[in-house]
Design an enzyme around this catalytic site. Structure first.
Site, short mmCIF file in Angstrom:
data_model
loop_
_atom_site.label_atom_id
_atom_site.label_comp_id
_atom_site.label_asym_id
_atom_site.label_seq_id
_atom_site.Cartn_x
_atom_site.Cartn_y
_atom_site.Cartn_z
N GLU A 1 0.83 -1.20 0.00
CA GLU A 1 0.00 0.00 0.00
C GLU A 1 0.87 1.25 0.00
OE1 GLU A 1 -3.35 2.40 2.66
OE2 GLU A 1 -2.82 0.33 3.19
N LYS B 1 -8.78 -15.82 16.25
CA LYS B 1 -8.73 -15.18 14.94
C LYS B 1 -10.07 -14.59 14.53
CE LYS B 1 -4.83 -18.04 13.88
NZ LYS B 1 -4.20 -19.12 13.11
N ASP C 1 1.61 -14.67 12.97
CA ASP C 1 0.45 -15.29 12.33
C ASP C 1 -0.49 -14.16 11.89
OD1 ASP C 1 -1.92 -16.57 11.63
OD2 ASP C 1 -1.70 -18.10 13.17
N HIS D 1 -2.46 10.00 -1.24
CA HIS D 1 -2.64 8.73 -1.96
C HIS D 1 -2.48 8.93 -3.46
CE1 HIS D 1 -3.71 5.37 0.70
NE2 HIS D 1 -4.07 6.31 1.55
#
Length: 390
Positions: free
Chosen positions: A87, A217, A291, A382
């Site tokens: 990004e 998660k 993770d 951006h």
């Protein structure tokens, strides 16, 4: 029936022949030549336990944000923070926030709590039996803990939380897990504890090792309130003149925007009243071998700001369920270890240091993006930095 089958070698599935066979399968059956996926510097022999059907690597660009000045109990001084991302503007934005915080004297970071859960659910014939079992757990905590801890050299059972519903008792077995994230560790330990309980409880009971109450998660209010992983706070007081100089915005406008954002967060029933904690956390996770699926929980955040009488701005973030490791899992792989070493965070005794650095990074990112939105610089940034033009 399809003849497509991924090649495997039961004797040496991480050897050159097995890897080459899978690469050739891709080249033969797809449009990919694996020109880059098949080129890597790591040794496949170290990968058992990390991945199956190893075929190559996915390279993610990595940049350095910082320097980040942290006044922690474990992380002290300036740090370069590796962020792996695709990004555009992300590294630049975090660096901008870090520059502001550095000029203000650095970010104070504090680890508040540390616990990892497995959450068995116990079933009975009626609610009174469940209540009796709940009392029995309290009376027998020490032998239950002893049974759990036979399976681990670093884990320790801290307590057992209990939540009664109908004829069921949902529990949360809370552990400290050292420098490991501890999800597998707590599963093994809790299974041993439940086996001891099943053998020694005088009444009839049935259990499932995980009653979906640890919310692995998945984001959840229970983990935000009761902690999962590390609970860490990062905070700073920013002089009004410094914010104006570095961010082109006044603290009173930042504060006003914060109030409006609070209401939007309430309306949308989100687990996060900030701007983009998942951005920095995910980029650090990818770089350091965490993770990445744990971002679902780890990005939960309580943001708090206060406009002080003199116009200065107090800002803080609390990460209530930051699940990280500096040892085990993917942290020992070649590039991931190097990224942890950049911050001095690889190995035992370093997990609280990493937690403080991550929380400080998140705060810097919140301040940078929040200021850009208020100063109406967000879209332009951006457009300038975040478009990959051919």
């Amino acid at each position: 029936m399809s003849d497509l089958k991924i090649p495997r070698d039961r004797e040496d599935d991480y050897g050159a022949a097995a890897i080459k066979a899978r690469q050739e399968l891709v080249r033969d059956r797809t449009d990919s030549a694996l020109e880059h996926v098949a080129n890597y510097s790591l040794d496949p022999a170290v990968l058992p336990g990390n991945i199956e059907n190893f075929t190559g690597v996915a390279q993610v660009p990595m940049g350095l944000a910082g320097p980040l000045l942290v006044n922690g109990e474990h992380a002290q001084g300036e740090f370069l923070v590796p962020l792996a991302t695709t990004e555009g503007t992300l590294v630049a934005s975090y660096s901008r926030g870090m520059k502001l915080c550095r000029a203000a004297g650095g970010i104070t970071a504090t680890v508040i709590d540390d616990r990892m859960q497995r959450a068995p659910v116990f079933s009975f014939d009626n609610a009174r039996q469940a209540r009796a079992f709940s009392s029995w757990l309290d009376d027998n905590f020490e032998p239950i803990a002893a049974a759990a801890e036979t399976t681990t050299s670093s884990g320790k059972l801290l307590d057992i939380q209990k939540f009664s519903v109908s004829k069921l008792l949902y529990t949360r077995f809370n552990y400290s897990t050292g420098d490991a994230a501890g999800q597998n560790m707590t599963g093994k330990a809790t299974f041993a504890a439940c086996a001891w309980i099943k053998q020694n409880y005088p009444g009839e009971l049935h259990f499932l090792l995980e009653g979906q109450f640890a919310t692995d998660k998945k984001t959840s209010i229970v983990n935000m309130l009761h902690t999962r992983g590390k609970r860490v706070v990062a905070e700073i007081t920013l002089p009004a003149a410094l914010v104006q100089e570095h961010m082109n915005v006044s603290t009173d406008k930042l504060w006003a925007a914060r109030l409006r954002g609070q209401l939007g967060s309430i309306m949308s029933v989100t687990n996060n009243n900030g701007n983009h904690s998942a951005n920095g956390i995910t980029a650090i996770f990818i770089a350091t071998g965490q993770d990445v699926a744990n971002v679902a929980e780890s990005s939960a955040m309580y943001g708090f700001t206060e406009l002080l009488p003199n116009g200065d701005l107090y800002a803080s973030v609390t990460l209530p369920s930051l699940i990280i490791a500096t040892y085990g899992g993917g942290t020992g792989l070649a590039t991931q270890r190097e990224c942890l070493e950049i911050m001095g965070c690889y190995g035992t005794g370093k997990v609280y240091k990493l937690a403080e650095i991550i929380a400080a990074t998140v705060l810097a990112g919140e301040l940078s993006l929040g200021s850009a939105v208020v100063a109406e610089e967000w879209v332009q940034a951006h457009d300038d930095l975040g478009r990959n033009r051919p």
